[in-house]
Design an enzyme around this catalytic site. Structure first.
Site, PDB file in Angstrom:
ATOM      1  N   ARG A 162       0.842  -1.218   0.000  1.00  0.00           N
ATOM      2  CA  ARG A 162       0.000   0.000   0.000  1.00  0.00           C
ATOM      3  C   ARG A 162       0.871   1.260   0.000  1.00  0.00           C
ATOM      4  NH1 ARG A 162      -2.951  -3.679  -0.473  1.00  0.00           N
ATOM      5  NH2 ARG A 162      -5.029  -3.996   0.404  1.00  0.00           N
ATOM      6  N   SER A 236     -10.261  -0.592   4.246  1.00  0.00           N
ATOM      7  CA  SER A 236      -9.443  -0.729   5.469  1.00  0.00           C
ATOM      8  C   SER A 236      -8.952   0.642   5.904  1.00  0.00           C
ATOM      9  CB  SER A 236      -8.224  -1.615   5.199  1.00  0.00           C
ATOM     10  OG  SER A 236      -8.603  -2.871   4.719  1.00  0.00           O
ATOM     11  N   GLU A 332      -4.119   3.627   6.612  1.00  0.00           N
ATOM     12  CA  GLU A 332      -4.023   3.421   5.158  1.00  0.00           C
ATOM     13  C   GLU A 332      -4.695   4.604   4.446  1.00  0.00           C
ATOM     14  OE1 GLU A 332      -5.414  -0.290   3.232  1.00  0.00           O
ATOM     15  OE2 GLU A 332      -6.067   0.977   1.569  1.00  0.00           O
TER      16      GLU A 332
HETATM   17  P1  FAD Z   1      -8.832   8.930  -3.954  1.00  0.00           P
HETATM   18  O1  FAD Z   1      -9.444   8.557  -2.656  1.00  0.00           O
HETATM   19  O2  FAD Z   1      -9.531   9.952  -4.780  1.00  0.00           O
HETATM   20  O3  FAD Z   1      -7.345   9.427  -3.678  1.00  0.00           O
HETATM   21  C1  FAD Z   1      -6.477   8.659  -2.859  1.00  0.00           C
HETATM   22  C2  FAD Z   1      -5.109   9.372  -2.850  1.00  0.00           C
HETATM   23  O4  FAD Z   1      -4.535   9.332  -4.152  1.00  0.00           O
HETATM   24  C3  FAD Z   1      -5.207  10.854  -2.484  1.00  0.00           C
HETATM   25  O5  FAD Z   1      -4.048  11.197  -1.762  1.00  0.00           O
HETATM   26  C4  FAD Z   1      -5.224  11.550  -3.837  1.00  0.00           C
HETATM   27  O6  FAD Z   1      -4.702  12.878  -3.764  1.00  0.00           O
HETATM   28  C5  FAD Z   1      -4.321  10.652  -4.656  1.00  0.00           C
HETATM   29  N1  FAD Z   1      -4.676  10.610  -6.075  1.00  0.00           N
HETATM   30  C6  FAD Z   1      -5.831  10.130  -6.611  1.00  0.00           C
HETATM   31  N2  FAD Z   1      -5.776  10.206  -7.957  1.00  0.00           N
HETATM   32  C7  FAD Z   1      -4.579  10.769  -8.261  1.00  0.00           C
HETATM   33  C8  FAD Z   1      -3.949  11.122  -9.495  1.00  0.00           C
HETATM   34  N3  FAD Z   1      -4.522  10.922 -10.680  1.00  0.00           N
HETATM   35  N4  FAD Z   1      -2.704  11.687  -9.431  1.00  0.00           N
HETATM   36  C9  FAD Z   1      -2.106  11.892  -8.240  1.00  0.00           C
HETATM   37  N5  FAD Z   1      -2.648  11.576  -7.056  1.00  0.00           N
HETATM   38  C10 FAD Z   1      -3.875  11.025  -7.073  1.00  0.00           C
HETATM   39  N6  FAD Z   1      -7.803  -0.642  -1.571  1.00  0.00           N
HETATM   40  C11 FAD Z   1      -7.027  -1.721  -1.808  1.00  0.00           C
HETATM   41  O7  FAD Z   1      -5.838  -1.593  -2.080  1.00  0.00           O
HETATM   42  N7  FAD Z   1      -7.547  -2.977  -1.751  1.00  0.00           N
HETATM   43  C12 FAD Z   1      -8.830  -3.213  -1.466  1.00  0.00           C
HETATM   44  O8  FAD Z   1      -9.256  -4.359  -1.423  1.00  0.00           O
HETATM   45  C13 FAD Z   1      -9.676  -2.089  -1.211  1.00  0.00           C
HETATM   46  N8  FAD Z   1     -10.973  -2.259  -0.903  1.00  0.00           N
HETATM   47  C14 FAD Z   1     -11.773  -1.190  -0.666  1.00  0.00           C
HETATM   48  C15 FAD Z   1     -13.124  -1.407  -0.379  1.00  0.00           C
HETATM   49  C16 FAD Z   1     -13.990  -0.335  -0.155  1.00  0.00           C
HETATM   50  C17 FAD Z   1     -15.443  -0.611   0.150  1.00  0.00           C
HETATM   51  C18 FAD Z   1     -13.489   0.990  -0.240  1.00  0.00           C
HETATM   52  C19 FAD Z   1     -14.414   2.146  -0.058  1.00  0.00           C
HETATM   53  C20 FAD Z   1     -12.133   1.208  -0.507  1.00  0.00           C
HETATM   54  C21 FAD Z   1     -11.259   0.121  -0.723  1.00  0.00           C
HETATM   55  N9  FAD Z   1      -9.900   0.299  -0.999  1.00  0.00           N
HETATM   56  C22 FAD Z   1      -9.105  -0.794  -1.275  1.00  0.00           C
HETATM   57  C23 FAD Z   1      -9.304   1.646  -1.009  1.00  0.00           C
HETATM   58  C24 FAD Z   1      -9.475   2.396  -2.355  1.00  0.00           C
HETATM   59  O9  FAD Z   1     -10.457   1.800  -3.140  1.00  0.00           O
HETATM   60  C25 FAD Z   1      -8.164   2.455  -3.139  1.00  0.00           C
HETATM   61  O10 FAD Z   1      -7.139   3.027  -2.375  1.00  0.00           O
HETATM   62  C26 FAD Z   1      -8.318   3.231  -4.444  1.00  0.00           C
HETATM   63  O11 FAD Z   1      -7.176   3.044  -5.244  1.00  0.00           O
HETATM   64  C27 FAD Z   1      -8.541   4.730  -4.229  1.00  0.00           C
HETATM   65  O12 FAD Z   1      -8.846   5.302  -5.484  1.00  0.00           O
HETATM   66  P2  FAD Z   1      -9.554   6.707  -5.616  1.00  0.00           P
HETATM   67  O13 FAD Z   1      -9.549   7.079  -7.046  1.00  0.00           O
HETATM   68  O14 FAD Z   1     -10.868   6.703  -4.947  1.00  0.00           O
HETATM   69  O15 FAD Z   1      -8.525   7.631  -4.813  1.00  0.00           O
HETATM   70  N1  EPU Z   2     -10.453 -10.765  11.047  1.00  0.00           N
HETATM   71  C1  EPU Z   2     -10.872 -10.596  12.346  1.00  0.00           C
HETATM   72  N2  EPU Z   2     -11.940  -9.766  12.568  1.00  0.00           N
HETATM   73  C2  EPU Z   2     -12.596  -9.132  11.556  1.00  0.00           C
HETATM   74  C3  EPU Z   2     -12.167  -9.333  10.232  1.00  0.00           C
HETATM   75  C4  EPU Z   2     -11.078 -10.157   9.993  1.00  0.00           C
HETATM   76  O1  EPU Z   2     -10.310 -11.143  13.278  1.00  0.00           O
HETATM   77  O2  EPU Z   2     -13.537  -8.394  11.856  1.00  0.00           O
HETATM   78  C5  EPU Z   2      -9.250 -11.602  10.812  1.00  0.00           C
HETATM   79  C6  EPU Z   2      -9.601 -12.974  10.263  1.00  0.00           C
HETATM   80  O3  EPU Z   2      -8.772 -13.920  10.900  1.00  0.00           O
HETATM   81  C7  EPU Z   2      -9.193 -12.905   8.805  1.00  0.00           C
HETATM   82  C8  EPU Z   2      -8.053 -11.884   8.830  1.00  0.00           C
HETATM   83  O4  EPU Z   2      -8.421 -10.978   9.874  1.00  0.00           O
HETATM   84  O5  EPU Z   2      -8.755 -14.132   8.333  1.00  0.00           O
HETATM   85  C9  EPU Z   2      -7.883 -11.125   7.527  1.00  0.00           C
HETATM   86  O6  EPU Z   2      -9.135 -10.545   7.135  1.00  0.00           O
HETATM   87  P1  EPU Z   2      -9.497 -10.265   5.575  1.00  0.00           P
HETATM   88  O7  EPU Z   2      -9.199 -11.467   4.772  1.00  0.00           O
HETATM   89  O8  EPU Z   2     -10.860  -9.702   5.546  1.00  0.00           O
HETATM   90  O9  EPU Z   2      -8.426  -9.202   5.133  1.00  0.00           O
HETATM   91  P2  EPU Z   2      -7.888  -7.870   5.818  1.00  0.00           P
HETATM   92  O10 EPU Z   2      -6.513  -8.122   6.295  1.00  0.00           O
HETATM   93  O11 EPU Z   2      -8.843  -7.333   6.800  1.00  0.00           O
HETATM   94  C10 EPU Z   2      -6.807  -7.072   3.572  1.00  0.00           C
HETATM   95  C11 EPU Z   2      -6.693  -5.764   2.857  1.00  0.00           C
HETATM   96  C12 EPU Z   2      -7.962  -5.507   2.059  1.00  0.00           C
HETATM   97  C13 EPU Z   2      -8.134  -6.632   1.041  1.00  0.00           C
HETATM   98  C14 EPU Z   2      -8.218  -7.967   1.779  1.00  0.00           C
HETATM   99  C15 EPU Z   2      -8.251  -9.143   0.834  1.00  0.00           C
HETATM  100  C16 EPU Z   2      -5.204  -4.306   4.082  1.00  0.00           C
HETATM  101  C17 EPU Z   2      -5.075  -3.152   5.011  1.00  0.00           C
HETATM  102  N3  EPU Z   2      -6.450  -4.685   3.781  1.00  0.00           N
HETATM  103  O12 EPU Z   2      -7.854  -6.926   4.529  1.00  0.00           O
HETATM  104  O13 EPU Z   2      -7.823  -4.277   1.365  1.00  0.00           O
HETATM  105  O14 EPU Z   2      -9.299  -6.452   0.277  1.00  0.00           O
HETATM  106  O15 EPU Z   2      -7.056  -8.115   2.643  1.00  0.00           O
HETATM  107  O16 EPU Z   2      -6.996  -9.286   0.234  1.00  0.00           O
HETATM  108  O17 EPU Z   2      -4.198  -4.841   3.643  1.00  0.00           O
HETATM  109  C18 EPU Z   2      -8.125  -1.933   1.615  1.00  0.00           C
HETATM  110  O18 EPU Z   2      -6.898  -1.837   1.465  1.00  0.00           O
HETATM  111  O19 EPU Z   2      -8.881  -0.946   1.759  1.00  0.00           O
HETATM  112  C19 EPU Z   2      -8.723  -3.264   1.631  1.00  0.00           C
HETATM  113  C20 EPU Z   2     -10.021  -3.482   1.839  1.00  0.00           C
END
Ligand code: FAD
Ligand code: EPU
Length: 336
Positions: A162, A236, A332
């Site tokens: 990240r 997250s 994050e």
């Molecule tokens: P923004 O929120 O608009 O911006 C994020 C940052 O990037 C800010 O600092 C902004 O200034 C900068 N930025 C954005 N666009 C540009 C650009 N074109 N040039 C320069 N800087 C820029 N992330 C994961 O990695 N894995 C996941 O599984 C995941 N699951 C998610 C689930 C949910 C329900 C939600 C709401 C979020 C999740 N995220 C996850 C986080 C998020 O989706 C990602 O970080 C995504 O890449 C953010 O994109 P955005 O366009 O919304 O960025």
């Molecule tokens: N767990 C708990 N309590 C909870 C949820 C999870 O104890 O309420 C424990 C469980 O043991 C589970 C473990 O945590 O096995 C991991 O949970 P999960 O698989 O849901 O993944 P996560 O670590 O919570 C990460 C990323 C997610 C990504 C998923 C799947 C980060 C910070 N988050 O979540 O990314 O989608 O793995 O790969 O690395 C994001 O970055 O915004 C994001 C959603």
């Protein structure tokens, strides 16, 4: 390209918190971006994508520019790979679906991540065992001060968990314009994340395909993560903390059920959700700010929470995890 003053941001962040930008505009060409930067050269600038990884704790005293550069093009092909360039303002999941529909493999595990192309390398987005760095080829970014386009290769981006150069030494310096991904003609399936295998079995998907993996990931995500259109959140809120192996063994001795994943360097990545849940936060709600009832790592806005209330809850959670486990959580989400 009209710039608005004192502009409400509630619809532009998936937490759905209210805050105002002193100036707000959008651009879909470099020429427009240049004009805006010239006209507002005294203002600090924030480039916004889909607002799904950002928390506004106060009004933004400067210019917010929403990147709306959209396009998806195949730019090159060799025996094993397809190179696809996408505009920074293109929706990430839309791009993933383009790849799935054309049998370009590599991003199926990253289905349904909210946000846009431009933030994908910024965050090195990742899920279910795959990160952007695995399919990244290069990107073009506009240096906001020097007013020139710079090309970044894989090495230049310094990708980490990240993390990238855009969150370190080049923080706030660039507007990412487009990203070129290197996708595979022959899929290399990654179903090492246990939940994917289980979901594929449940789906009775039969032969493995990128389409089936994408659907499995979509099913898992929809069952676990709150939909920002219904409950405000940014995924997250914290990163999963990494600790040295010896620290993990000590933690495991005291807390035998602690969840951790071995890293290549001998360290261990802890499940922050587990640490937070053990501190009693899962399902906690104060006013409209809360810790999600199904996923403790996700902080939520049930309606009218302010960014500051969510941020403060995050701070309390960090503090209690530190007191109980002596482990430091790092945000994050980008805090403004
Ligand atoms: P923004 O929120 O608009 O911006 C994020 C940052 O990037 C800010 O600092 C902004 O200034 C900068 N930025 C954005 N666009 C540009 C650009 N074109 N040039 C320069 N800087 C820029 N992330 C994961 O990695 N894995 C996941 O599984 C995941 N699951 C998610 C689930 C949910 C329900 C939600 C709401 C979020 C999740 N995220 C996850 C986080 C998020 O989706 C990602 O970080 C995504 O890449 C953010 O994109 P955005 O366009 O919304 O960025
Ligand atoms: N767990 C708990 N309590 C909870 C949820 C999870 O104890 O309420 C424990 C469980 O043991 C589970 C473990 O945590 O096995 C991991 O949970 P999960 O698989 O849901 O993944 P996560 O670590 O919570 C990460 C990323 C997610 C990504 C998923 C799947 C980060 C910070 N988050 O979540 O990314 O989608 O793995 O790969 O690395 C994001 O970055 O915004 C994001 C959603």
């Amino acid at each position: 390209m009209q710039v608005q003053q004192n502009y409400p941001l509630q619809k532009y962040n998936t937490f759905g918190v209210q805050a105002y930008a002193k100036y707000f505009g959008a651009f879909n060409t470099i020429e427009d971006l240049l004009l805006l930067l010239k006209e507002y050269s005294k203002e600090s600038t924030l480039i916004l994508g889909g607002g799904s990884n950002i928390l506004f704790t106060k009004n933004y005293d400067g210019l917010i520019l929403k990147n709306e550069m959209k396009s998806i093009q195949t730019v090159h092909e060799d025996e094993d790979h397809i190179y696809v360039r996408a505009g920074a303002g293109e929706n990430w999941h839309h791009f993933v679906m383009h790849c799935i529909n054309n049998n370009f493999a590599g991003v199926e595990n990253l289905s349904l991540i909210p946000g846009n192309i431009g933030a994908s390398p910024m965050q090195n987005i990742g899920a279910y065992g795959v990160e952007i760095k695995d399919v990244f080829h290069s990107l073009e970014a506009f240096h906001l001060k020097e007013k020139k386009i710079v090309n970044f290769t894989l090495n230049d981006c310094e990708f980490g968990y990240r993390n990238s150069v855009f969150k370190k030494k080049d923080k706030d310096q660039f507007a990412i314009l487009n990203v070129t991904y290197r996708l595979n003609k022959k899929p290399q399936y990654n179903i090492s994340y246990g939940a994917i295998k289980e979901e594929l079995e449940k789906m009775e998907a039969g032969e493995l395909s990128i389409q089936a993996i994408s659907q499995a990931v979509i099913n898992i995500r929809t069952s676990k993560l709150p939909d920002p259109n219904i409950i405000g959140n940014a995924g997250s809120f914290f990163k999963n903390p990494e600790v040295p192996g010896h620290e993990f063994h000590e933690l495991k001795r005291i807390h035998p059920n602690i969840v951790g994943y071995n890293l290549k360097d001998g360290g261990v990545k802890l499940a922050a959700a587990w640490l937070i849940e053990q501190c009693g936060w899962k399902g906690f709600r104060r006013g409209d700010a809360g810790c999600h009832e199904k996923q403790a790592l996700v902080l939520v806005n049930y309606g009218n929470a302010s960014g500051k209330q969510i941020y403060d809850l995050g701070k309390e959670i960090k503090q209690s995890v530190k007191e109980k486990f002596a482990v430091e959580l790092e945000n994050e989400v980008n805090i403004i």
